[in-house]
Write an enzyme that holds these catalytic residues in place. Sequence first.
Site, PDB file in Angstrom:
ATOM      1  N   CYS A 179      44.754  45.075  40.342  1.00 63.07           N
ATOM      2  CA  CYS A 179      43.626  45.033  41.284  1.00 63.07           C
ATOM      3  C   CYS A 179      43.967  44.163  42.492  1.00 63.07           C
ATOM      4  CB  CYS A 179      42.393  44.511  40.558  1.00 63.07           C
ATOM      5  SG  CYS A 179      41.026  44.060  41.630  1.00 63.07           S
ATOM      6  N   CYS A 182      41.448  41.468  43.327  1.00 62.08           N
ATOM      7  CA  CYS A 182      41.532  40.387  42.334  1.00 62.08           C
ATOM      8  C   CYS A 182      42.615  39.389  42.734  1.00 62.08           C
ATOM      9  CB  CYS A 182      41.837  40.950  40.953  1.00 62.08           C
ATOM     10  SG  CYS A 182      40.587  42.071  40.298  1.00 62.08           S
TER      11      CYS A 182
END
Length: 259
Positions: A179, A182
């Site tokens: 991600c 993230c």
Amino acid sequence: MTFSTPVRTSEQSIDRVLRAGLPVLLIFDRKECPTCQRLDPTLERLASIFAGRALLARVDADDNPALAQQYGITALPGLIFVKNGAPIARTSGVVAEEALRAWLTHLTDGGAPPPLPQGPSVPLTRQASRPMPEPSATRQEVAERATRSKPITLTDATFDQVVGASHQPVLVDFWAPWCGPCRAVAPVVERLAQEFAGRAVVAKLNVDENPRTAQRFGIRSIPSLHIFKDGRVVERLIGAQPYPVLRQALERHAGGVTA
């Protein structure tokens, strides 16, 4: 797969070790621990003797603080005897090989449990190797900063023990390695862990490796940052939020005044 030497496990892999279908001797130790190293020859011999019947799994207590807390480790080497995935006894120290052999035999063959051995050990919390604190810091404050100045790694197995038992608010970053957002918010999470050390707990949970907890809290997009108090969600922030937003949210629940 049969292991004839001790294996290394961690907060990310402990579930696989405990689900292997064999009794387990968990050994909590740390790098550069001469006392812990005195147990190495014994562990190597016993792993070979009990190969295919029991697992000997080592855990670095410094790298896995949540596991050390979960299993009540206060001294190293810490020894946890596990059967059917649950701990049945614990002790600490460089114990005699005969005593460990007797306990492994009890785990594999049954019968009455032998006496619980003990041996020389060192405290889990060490001060000498830590950077010197400012003169006003107490030993307890130094220990808290040492263990909480970086995010704790949570798993399905440790989530409730850490989040539910905390007397401080807990910020949990639900994330995954693939991600991009993230990764973008990760430095902010690290910064918050340092800034709120002693006032709040900052933790991370990999949703790919821990799907039960992610499903439990309805995580559908990441990063998703939840703040918990007394084990309950009190605030949710979705997406790669900037530092001021996350700081103010955590400050509200840590009892401070927002800047």
